[in-house]
Design a protein around this motif. Sequence first.
Motif, PDB file in Angstrom:
ATOM      1  N   THR A 140      11.959  -3.212  -7.458  1.00 35.88           N
ATOM      2  CA  THR A 140      11.067  -2.572  -8.570  1.00 35.88           C
ATOM      3  C   THR A 140       9.586  -2.561  -7.783  1.00 35.88           C
ATOM      4  O   THR A 140       8.901  -2.642  -8.600  1.00 35.88           O
ATOM      5  CB  THR A 140      11.197  -3.228  -9.720  1.00 35.88           C
ATOM      6  OG1 THR A 140      10.893  -4.441  -9.805  1.00 35.88           O
ATOM      7  CG2 THR A 140      12.635  -2.822 -10.429  1.00 35.88           C
ATOM      8  N   LEU A 141       9.674  -3.029  -6.731  1.00 36.70           N
ATOM      9  CA  LEU A 141       8.226  -2.831  -6.020  1.00 36.70           C
ATOM     10  C   LEU A 141       7.391  -1.654  -6.205  1.00 36.70           C
ATOM     11  O   LEU A 141       7.875  -0.497  -6.155  1.00 36.70           O
ATOM     12  CB  LEU A 141       8.414  -3.300  -4.513  1.00 36.70           C
ATOM     13  CG  LEU A 141       8.667  -4.411  -3.895  1.00 36.70           C
ATOM     14  CD1 LEU A 141       9.188  -4.367  -2.554  1.00 36.70           C
ATOM     15  CD2 LEU A 141       8.148  -5.604  -4.482  1.00 36.70           C
ATOM     16  N   GLU A 142       6.112  -1.821  -6.720  1.00 38.11           N
ATOM     17  CA  GLU A 142       5.146  -0.850  -7.038  1.00 38.11           C
ATOM     18  C   GLU A 142       3.887  -0.865  -5.985  1.00 38.11           C
ATOM     19  O   GLU A 142       3.439  -2.100  -5.665  1.00 38.11           O
ATOM     20  CB  GLU A 142       4.984  -0.806  -8.374  1.00 38.11           C
ATOM     21  CG  GLU A 142       6.015  -0.512  -9.245  1.00 38.11           C
ATOM     22  CD  GLU A 142       5.567  -0.573 -10.617  1.00 38.11           C
ATOM     23  OE1 GLU A 142       4.274  -0.873 -10.948  1.00 38.11           O
ATOM     24  OE2 GLU A 142       6.363  -0.438 -11.492  1.00 38.11           O
ATOM     25  N   LYS A 143       3.405   0.368  -5.510  1.00 37.49           N
ATOM     26  CA  LYS A 143       2.076   0.149  -5.019  1.00 37.49           C
ATOM     27  C   LYS A 143       0.963  -0.475  -5.462  1.00 37.49           C
ATOM     28  O   LYS A 143       0.880  -0.360  -6.735  1.00 37.49           O
ATOM     29  CB  LYS A 143       1.514   1.609  -4.775  1.00 37.49           C
ATOM     30  CG  LYS A 143       2.449   2.682  -3.700  1.00 37.49           C
ATOM     31  CD  LYS A 143       1.946   4.033  -3.861  1.00 37.49           C
ATOM     32  CE  LYS A 143       2.768   4.893  -2.858  1.00 37.49           C
ATOM     33  NZ  LYS A 143       2.215   6.418  -2.891  1.00 37.49           N
ATOM     34  N   THR A 195       2.857 -13.846  -7.223  1.00 38.63           N
ATOM     35  CA  THR A 195       3.639 -12.769  -7.910  1.00 38.63           C
ATOM     36  C   THR A 195       4.909 -13.181  -7.728  1.00 38.63           C
ATOM     37  O   THR A 195       5.486 -14.070  -7.076  1.00 38.63           O
ATOM     38  CB  THR A 195       3.327 -11.414  -6.875  1.00 38.63           C
ATOM     39  OG1 THR A 195       4.042 -10.350  -7.379  1.00 38.63           O
ATOM     40  CG2 THR A 195       4.053 -11.676  -5.521  1.00 38.63           C
ATOM     41  N   ARG A 212       0.733  -1.188   0.077  1.00 40.00           N
ATOM     42  CA  ARG A 212       0.023   0.202   0.165  1.00 40.00           C
ATOM     43  C   ARG A 212       0.776   1.198   0.127  1.00 40.00           C
ATOM     44  O   ARG A 212       0.224   2.317  -0.435  1.00 40.00           O
ATOM     45  CB  ARG A 212      -0.920   0.001   1.347  1.00 40.00           C
ATOM     46  CG  ARG A 212      -2.078  -1.138   1.326  1.00 40.00           C
ATOM     47  CD  ARG A 212      -2.891  -1.221   0.144  1.00 40.00           C
ATOM     48  NE  ARG A 212      -3.873  -2.100   0.155  1.00 40.00           N
ATOM     49  CZ  ARG A 212      -4.656  -2.665  -0.526  1.00 40.00           C
ATOM     50  NH1 ARG A 212      -4.462  -2.090  -1.948  1.00 40.00           N
ATOM     51  NH2 ARG A 212      -5.643  -3.351  -0.428  1.00 40.00           N
ATOM     52  N   GLU A 213       1.954   1.240   0.431  1.00 38.88           N
ATOM     53  CA  GLU A 213       3.037   2.670   0.603  1.00 38.88           C
ATOM     54  C   GLU A 213       4.401   2.064   0.402  1.00 38.88           C
ATOM     55  O   GLU A 213       4.926   0.901   0.813  1.00 38.88           O
ATOM     56  CB  GLU A 213       2.696   2.995   1.866  1.00 38.88           C
ATOM     57  CG  GLU A 213       3.421   4.399   2.223  1.00 38.88           C
ATOM     58  CD  GLU A 213       3.322   4.989   3.518  1.00 38.88           C
ATOM     59  OE1 GLU A 213       4.314   5.645   4.072  1.00 38.88           O
ATOM     60  OE2 GLU A 213       2.320   4.637   4.165  1.00 38.88           O
ATOM     61  N   LYS A 214       5.082   2.928  -0.410  1.00 42.77           N
ATOM     62  CA  LYS A 214       6.441   2.672  -0.772  1.00 42.77           C
ATOM     63  C   LYS A 214       7.137   4.274  -0.623  1.00 42.77           C
ATOM     64  O   LYS A 214       6.976   4.852  -1.431  1.00 42.77           O
ATOM     65  CB  LYS A 214       6.716   2.045  -1.854  1.00 42.77           C
ATOM     66  CG  LYS A 214       8.158   1.982  -2.267  1.00 42.77           C
ATOM     67  CD  LYS A 214       8.649   1.309  -3.576  1.00 42.77           C
ATOM     68  CE  LYS A 214      10.199   1.066  -3.937  1.00 42.77           C
ATOM     69  NZ  LYS A 214      10.169   0.627  -5.304  1.00 42.77           N
ATOM     70  N   THR A 215       7.597   4.551   0.439  1.00 38.56           N
ATOM     71  CA  THR A 215       8.064   5.862   0.738  1.00 38.56           C
ATOM     72  C   THR A 215       9.696   5.902   0.970  1.00 38.56           C
ATOM     73  O   THR A 215      10.342   4.924   1.562  1.00 38.56           O
ATOM     74  CB  THR A 215       7.458   6.431   2.009  1.00 38.56           C
ATOM     75  OG1 THR A 215       6.152   6.277   2.001  1.00 38.56           O
ATOM     76  CG2 THR A 215       8.134   8.017   2.337  1.00 38.56           C
ATOM     77  N   SER A 216      10.324   6.735   0.007  1.00 38.44           N
ATOM     78  CA  SER A 216      11.628   6.934   0.107  1.00 38.44           C
ATOM     79  C   SER A 216      12.021   7.786   1.468  1.00 38.44           C
ATOM     80  O   SER A 216      11.581   8.737   1.529  1.00 38.44           O
ATOM     81  CB  SER A 216      12.149   7.465  -0.992  1.00 38.44           C
ATOM     82  OG  SER A 216      13.589   7.731  -1.137  1.00 38.44           O
ATOM     83  N   TYR A 227      14.133   3.241   2.735  1.00 36.81           N
ATOM     84  CA  TYR A 227      12.430   3.007   2.556  1.00 36.81           C
ATOM     85  C   TYR A 227      11.771   2.612   3.739  1.00 36.81           C
ATOM     86  O   TYR A 227      12.087   1.960   4.647  1.00 36.81           O
ATOM     87  CB  TYR A 227      12.428   1.729   1.652  1.00 36.81           C
ATOM     88  CG  TYR A 227      12.890   2.258   0.132  1.00 36.81           C
ATOM     89  CD1 TYR A 227      12.108   2.701  -0.762  1.00 36.81           C
ATOM     90  CD2 TYR A 227      14.452   2.005  -0.230  1.00 36.81           C
ATOM     91  CE1 TYR A 227      12.515   3.377  -2.121  1.00 36.81           C
ATOM     92  CE2 TYR A 227      14.635   2.393  -1.588  1.00 36.81           C
ATOM     93  CZ  TYR A 227      13.649   2.820  -2.672  1.00 36.81           C
ATOM     94  OH  TYR A 227      14.215   3.389  -3.830  1.00 36.81           O
ATOM     95  N   GLN A 234       1.128  -3.859  -5.531  1.00 39.07           N
ATOM     96  CA  GLN A 234       1.552  -4.883  -5.804  1.00 39.07           C
ATOM     97  C   GLN A 234       1.148  -6.244  -5.019  1.00 39.07           C
ATOM     98  O   GLN A 234       1.315  -5.808  -3.922  1.00 39.07           O
ATOM     99  CB  GLN A 234       3.216  -4.923  -6.179  1.00 39.07           C
ATOM    100  CG  GLN A 234       3.847  -6.064  -6.701  1.00 39.07           C
ATOM    101  CD  GLN A 234       5.403  -6.110  -6.976  1.00 39.07           C
ATOM    102  OE1 GLN A 234       5.636  -4.838  -7.163  1.00 39.07           O
ATOM    103  NE2 GLN A 234       5.997  -7.059  -6.907  1.00 39.07           N
TER     104      GLN A 234
END
Length: 227
Positions: free
Chosen positions: A183-186, A224, A151-155, A161, A188
């Motif tokens: 390469t994870l994306e919201k 996945t 749900r969230e990927k914040t640098s 991360y 996913q």
Amino acid sequence: MAVGKLDKVYYPPPVNKDVETQFKDAAKMYEKQFLGEMVKAMRTTVQESGLVNVSNGEKIFKQQLDDEYVDQWTNKGGIGMADMIYDQLMQKYGGQNIQVKPKGPLDMKDAAVFKGSAVMPKAGQTDITFSRPAGSKDIVSVQSPWDGVLREKTSLGSDGYLLKIDHADGLSSRLSFRGTAGTLEKGQKIQAGQKIGLLSPEANEFFWSLGEGTKTPVEELGDTGSL
């Protein structure tokens, strides 16, 4: 935030779809076994005339024929025993009573690299700290503890991360670390035990917290690829 043991470990329940499938298969197996014994008992009531000797081959054929009858009978609903057993299993074990040990969040082969890697948080627990012993510079993989959706990927600056993964039971894992998240994306889909990041050799701490999140529908979960 210091490393510490928890008195109680929280293990969320598995996805209900998997539980239902297992219970249905078990219930069907028990009914099939019952029907097989019932047919076998009925066979013993049939008296042979004695005019013709029954060969071993014919006995084997009759047994195979009875097994086929039982299979067809079971597949068409049987006598309703499987449904009764399934309902009882779901009532007693189909909810929060089922518990599954998490996979991760650190790979088992990397667990010795960090102190406190056996510590598992419970719902609402503040961040659990995993500390690297002095002198250790191994690259460690971060894993998702259960199936879920990112749900969230914040640098967090140039080399950090914060990942938030919502699980099917309404809980959410938050994993904060220095390293890479590939390469994870919201949105996913994430599998239990899937590698979702790598800790840098300079990372001395890794944080994992477990709290309430957005309940993820079972249909959103699925296979996945790895990082």
